[in-house]
Design a protein around this motif. Structure first.
Motif, PDB file in Angstrom:
ATOM      1  N   THR A 179       0.817  -1.208   0.000  1.00 20.10           N
ATOM      2  CA  THR A 179       0.000   0.000   0.000  1.00 20.10           C
ATOM      3  C   THR A 179       0.852   1.260   0.000  1.00 20.10           C
ATOM      4  OG1 THR A 179      -0.222  -0.193   2.409  1.00 20.10           O
ATOM      5  CG2 THR A 179      -2.038  -1.059   1.067  1.00 20.10           C
ATOM      6  N   ASP A 180       2.119   1.174   0.452  1.00 25.75           N
ATOM      7  CA  ASP A 180       3.026   2.322   0.423  1.00 25.75           C
ATOM      8  C   ASP A 180       3.811   2.405  -0.885  1.00 25.75           C
ATOM      9  OD1 ASP A 180       2.222   2.976   2.991  1.00 25.75           O
ATOM     10  OD2 ASP A 180       3.916   1.929   3.945  1.00 25.75           O
ATOM     11  N   VAL A 181       4.148   1.239  -1.458  1.00 27.81           N
ATOM     12  CA  VAL A 181       4.994   1.189  -2.657  1.00 27.81           C
ATOM     13  C   VAL A 181       4.162   1.299  -3.930  1.00 27.81           C
ATOM     14  CG1 VAL A 181       6.571  -0.289  -3.985  1.00 27.81           C
ATOM     15  CG2 VAL A 181       6.779  -0.141  -1.502  1.00 27.81           C
ATOM     16  N   GLY A 182       3.042   0.591  -3.978  1.00 34.60           N
ATOM     17  CA  GLY A 182       2.212   0.552  -5.172  1.00 34.60           C
ATOM     18  C   GLY A 182       2.795  -0.349  -6.231  1.00 34.60           C
ATOM     19  N   LEU A 183       2.106  -0.449  -7.346  1.00 30.14           N
ATOM     20  CA  LEU A 183       2.520  -1.280  -8.465  1.00 30.14           C
ATOM     21  C   LEU A 183       3.800  -0.727  -9.081  1.00 30.14           C
ATOM     22  CD1 LEU A 183       1.989  -3.522 -10.609  1.00 30.14           C
ATOM     23  CD2 LEU A 183       0.599  -1.827 -11.815  1.00 30.14           C
TER      24      LEU A 183
END
Length: 186
Positions: A179-183
Motif C-alpha cells: 500500500t506504500d509502494v504501489g505497483l
C-alpha cells in the motif's frame, strides 16, 4: 492491450471465477472446493496491505480481469518475513498471449521495490508452462517435495522454484507495505 493494476475488492468475483477451474479440474491448486468471491476478498485483505495482489485486464474499457498474481507470507515464523510465496492464475482465454509474463514480471518488480529478499514458487508437477513462466522471470529450481498432494486419484510432486529479489543484508531491512509502494513495472 493488456493492463496491469493492483487488485481491488470488486475484482474478487472475477478472481474466484478464474481460479475455480484450476481447483475443480486442474492440479495447479491443491484445494478441492473453489473459494467464492467473499473468500477471495478475505484472502486479499489478509495481507494487511503488505502483500500485493495484481490483476491483468484485457484492455477493454470495462477492464475485464483475465488473470491475477499475488504474494503471501512464505511461512508463519517471524524469521521468514523477508521471503514471500507467489502464485499466478490465468483465465483460459488468456493462455499463451504473454499476459501472464507481464503480470508476473510486475509482481516480481513490485516485490523487489518492497524490499523482500526471495520469492518462492511452488509448482505441482508436471507443469511445463508454469516452469517456463517462472524461469522466464528469474526463478530457478531449488528442490522437489515428493508425493505431497493427493488429487484426482494420484499423488503429486511439488517443485520449488526460488527467485532472489534483493541481496540479503545483515541486519535485514523490513519490507515496505504494498500500500506504500504501489505497483512497480520495469
Amino acid at each position: 492491450m493488456i493492463g496491469i493494476r493492483g487488485a481491488e475488492s470488486g475484482d474478487a468475483p472475477s478472481i474466484a471465477a478464474i481460479y475455480a477451474p484450476h481447483v475443480l479440474t486442474g492440479t495447479a491448486s491443491f484445494e478441492i472446493q473453489p473459494p467464492d468471491a467473499d473468500a477471495m476478498r478475505t484472502r486479499m485483505a489478509d495481507g494487511d496491505g503488505l502483500y500485493p495482489w495484481l490483476v491483468a485486464t484485457n484492455g477493454e474499457p470495462e477492464g475485464g480481469v483475465i488473470g491475477y498474481a499475488y504474494a503471501r507470507r512464505f511461512r508463519e515464523r517471524p524469521a521468514y518475513r523477508f521471503v514471500v510465496e507467489t502464485a499466478i492464475y490465468m483465465a483460459d482465454v488468456a493462455q499463451n498471449q504473454g499476459a501472464g509474463r507481464l503480470l508476473y514480471e510486475a509482481l516480481i518488480d513490485t516485490l523487489r521495490a518492497q524490499g523482500f529478499v526471495h520469492a518462492i514458487g511452488a509448482i505441482a508437477l508436471p507443469n511445463d508452462a508454469s516452469i517456463r513462466l517462472h524461469e522466464a522471470v528469474g526463478f530457478r529450481r531449488t528442490g522437489v517435495y515428493r508425493e505431497v498432494g493427493f488429487k484426482h486419484g494420484q499423488w503429486m510432486d511439488v517443485g520449488i522454484w526460488q527467485c532472489e529479489l534483493n541481496e540479503p543484508q545483515v541486519p535485514p531491512v523490513e519490507p515496505r507495505k504494498f500500500t506504500d509502494v504501489g505497483l512497480v513495472r520495469g
